[in-house]
Motif scaffolding. Structure first.
Motif, PDB file in Angstrom:
ATOM      1  N   HIS A 257       2.710   3.251 -11.525  1.00  0.00           N
ATOM      2  CA  HIS A 257       3.630   3.890 -10.575  1.00  0.00           C
ATOM      3  C   HIS A 257       3.340   3.483  -9.135  1.00  0.00           C
ATOM      4  O   HIS A 257       4.256   3.258  -8.343  1.00  0.00           O
ATOM      5  CB  HIS A 257       3.552   5.414 -10.706  1.00  0.00           C
ATOM      6  N   CYS A 258       2.048   3.368  -8.789  1.00  0.00           N
ATOM      7  CA  CYS A 258       1.680   3.043  -7.410  1.00  0.00           C
ATOM      8  C   CYS A 258       1.861   1.561  -7.098  1.00  0.00           C
ATOM      9  O   CYS A 258       1.626   1.130  -5.964  1.00  0.00           O
ATOM     10  CB  CYS A 258       0.243   3.473  -7.114  1.00  0.00           C
ATOM     11  N   CYS A 259       2.268   0.781  -8.084  1.00  0.00           N
ATOM     12  CA  CYS A 259       2.460  -0.664  -7.889  1.00  0.00           C
ATOM     13  C   CYS A 259       3.885  -0.995  -7.468  1.00  0.00           C
ATOM     14  O   CYS A 259       4.346  -2.130  -7.632  1.00  0.00           O
ATOM     15  CB  CYS A 259       2.101  -1.419  -9.165  1.00  0.00           C
ATOM     16  N   ASN A 260       4.588   0.004  -6.930  1.00  0.00           N
ATOM     17  CA  ASN A 260       5.965  -0.194  -6.486  1.00  0.00           C
ATOM     18  C   ASN A 260       6.127   0.002  -4.981  1.00  0.00           C
ATOM     19  O   ASN A 260       7.244   0.053  -4.485  1.00  0.00           O
ATOM     20  CB  ASN A 260       6.891   0.786  -7.210  1.00  0.00           C
ATOM     21  N   ILE A 261       5.002   0.105  -4.283  1.00  0.00           N
ATOM     22  CA  ILE A 261       5.053   0.430  -2.852  1.00  0.00           C
ATOM     23  C   ILE A 261       4.413  -0.681  -2.025  1.00  0.00           C
ATOM     24  O   ILE A 261       3.955  -1.693  -2.555  1.00  0.00           O
ATOM     25  CB  ILE A 261       4.338   1.770  -2.574  1.00  0.00           C
ATOM     26  N   TRP A 262       4.407  -0.475  -0.727  1.00  0.00           N
ATOM     27  CA  TRP A 262       3.734  -1.377   0.217  1.00  0.00           C
ATOM     28  C   TRP A 262       2.242  -1.402  -0.106  1.00  0.00           C
ATOM     29  O   TRP A 262       1.601  -0.363  -0.236  1.00  0.00           O
ATOM     30  CB  TRP A 262       3.958  -0.855   1.628  1.00  0.00           C
ATOM     31  N   VAL A 263       1.674  -2.591  -0.247  1.00  0.00           N
ATOM     32  CA  VAL A 263       0.241  -2.753  -0.460  1.00  0.00           C
ATOM     33  C   VAL A 263      -0.330  -3.497   0.738  1.00  0.00           C
ATOM     34  O   VAL A 263       0.167  -4.565   1.114  1.00  0.00           O
ATOM     35  CB  VAL A 263      -0.060  -3.535  -1.754  1.00  0.00           C
ATOM     36  N   SER A 264      -1.339  -2.925   1.358  1.00  0.00           N
ATOM     37  CA  SER A 264      -1.994  -3.557   2.504  1.00  0.00           C
ATOM     38  C   SER A 264      -3.206  -4.349   2.054  1.00  0.00           C
ATOM     39  O   SER A 264      -3.960  -3.904   1.177  1.00  0.00           O
ATOM     40  CB  SER A 264      -2.436  -2.493   3.518  1.00  0.00           C
ATOM     41  N   ALA A 265      -3.396  -5.512   2.672  1.00  0.00           N
ATOM     42  CA  ALA A 265      -4.560  -6.348   2.336  1.00  0.00           C
ATOM     43  C   ALA A 265      -4.929  -7.203   3.539  1.00  0.00           C
ATOM     44  O   ALA A 265      -4.054  -7.632   4.302  1.00  0.00           O
ATOM     45  CB  ALA A 265      -4.252  -7.240   1.138  1.00  0.00           C
ATOM     46  N   THR A 266      -6.216  -7.448   3.712  1.00  0.00           N
ATOM     47  CA  THR A 266      -6.682  -8.326   4.782  1.00  0.00           C
ATOM     48  C   THR A 266      -6.533  -9.784   4.346  1.00  0.00           C
ATOM     49  O   THR A 266      -6.339 -10.084   3.157  1.00  0.00           O
ATOM     50  CB  THR A 266      -8.158  -8.048   5.106  1.00  0.00           C
ATOM     51  N   ALA A 267      -6.655 -10.690   5.298  1.00  0.00           N
ATOM     52  CA  ALA A 267      -6.475 -12.114   5.012  1.00  0.00           C
ATOM     53  C   ALA A 267      -7.412 -12.647   3.922  1.00  0.00           C
ATOM     54  O   ALA A 267      -6.952 -13.346   3.015  1.00  0.00           O
ATOM     55  CB  ALA A 267      -6.643 -12.914   6.296  1.00  0.00           C
ATOM     56  N   PRO A 268      -8.718 -12.358   3.952  1.00  0.00           N
ATOM     57  CA  PRO A 268      -9.568 -12.912   2.893  1.00  0.00           C
ATOM     58  C   PRO A 268      -9.217 -12.383   1.509  1.00  0.00           C
ATOM     59  O   PRO A 268      -9.342 -13.114   0.515  1.00  0.00           O
ATOM     60  CB  PRO A 268     -10.990 -12.505   3.309  1.00  0.00           C
ATOM     61  N   GLU A 269      -8.749 -11.144   1.418  1.00  0.00           N
ATOM     62  CA  GLU A 269      -8.311 -10.622   0.129  1.00  0.00           C
ATOM     63  C   GLU A 269      -7.092 -11.396  -0.377  1.00  0.00           C
ATOM     64  O   GLU A 269      -6.992 -11.713  -1.565  1.00  0.00           O
ATOM     65  CB  GLU A 269      -7.966  -9.144   0.252  1.00  0.00           C
TER      66      GLU A 269
END
Length: 257
Positions: A82-94
């Motif tokens: 369910h939570c895989c349908n929203i905005w996901v934040s990640a840094t550049a190395p990730e």
């Protein structure tokens, strides 16, 4: 803490980090030591033009933290997306770490998803849920390489997640406090370490950043050499700038001043 307690806490911090931080016993010295360790890996990665060592170190520590919280009941499980349908934040190395692990088909799905989600800001995105392009039959196809925020996402009630993340209700997700504390610790230490290494330290929306990484020649080497290749990626405009965040600035001063 008095002076002696602070001295002891600082002395014990490296051991606490080595074991994977325990959110129930967290203090600023542990988070500072974590940032210091990540910074050390980043320095070596800049020489090798690869983020592998830094991300493997960080994710191993997060996994230890999550494993230590196994007694906390959560509703998350295999196939629960369910939570895989929203905005996901990640840094550049990730993002760079993840991009190298995508198949050609997954890369195509990322570009297709980006075309749909690129028009929505962080504030708008909850009203336009869209499945992560890296899902395969409701399971993460890159589970071992997933970003920090995915690793520490949790909920005590999957039904509330279903209703909230599919935009049926605006209920708050009941996240166990220890997961929140752990997430905040890691998501503070990483940008502090990045800033200390002279690298961009903001978070990007995953689809847009992956799209850039996949379409930039030698993206990893370029970024580690100082090129801001993610300048055009979507960011959370309402995020508190590093310099205005007391937690980030205090930790940065502890580690680098």
């Amino acid at each position: 803490m008095d002076r002696n307690q602070r001295r002891l806490a600082k002395k014990q911090a490296p051991k606490a980090v080595a074991a994977g931080i325990d959110p129930s016993e967290l203090n600023e010295f542990i988070v500072a030591e974590l940032a210091r360790q990540i910074h050390g890996h980043l320095g070596r990665d800049k020489q090798s033009f690869s983020v592998e060592a830094t991300m493997e170190y960080l994710f191993a520590k997060i996994d230890l933290t999550v494993k230590a919280m196994a007694d906390i009941p959560i509703a998350c499980g295999r196939g629960c997306s369910h939570c895989c349908n929203i905005w996901v934040s990640a840094t550049a190395p990730e993002v760079l770490f993840l991009a190298k692990r995508l198949s050609s088909q997954a890369a195509i799905r990322v570009s297709e998803a980006h075309e749909i989600t690129k028009v929505f800001s962080h504030e708008q995105r909850p009203y336009h849920p869209h499945p992560c392009p890296l899902l395969d039959a409701d399971e993460c196809s890159v589970y071992q390489g997933r970003p920090l925020f995915c690793r520490l996402a949790s909920s005590a009630d999957a039904e509330i997640c279903r209703r909230s993340y599919t935009n049926i209700t605006d209920e708050n997700i009941p996240t166990p406090m220890m997961y929140i504390i752990g997430r905040d610790a890691y998501s503070t230490a990483l940008p502090v370490a990045l800033k200390g290494a002279g690298l961009p330290h903001i978070c990007y929306e995953l689809n847009s950043a992956l799209h850039i990484a996949l379409n930039t020649p030698d993206a990893e080497k370029a970024w580690l050499s100082g090129a801001d290749i993610f300048a055009a990626a979507l960011t959370q405009k309402d995020a508190v700038p590093f310099e205005e965040s007391p937690g980030h600035t205090m930790l940065y001063e502890m580690v680098f001043k």
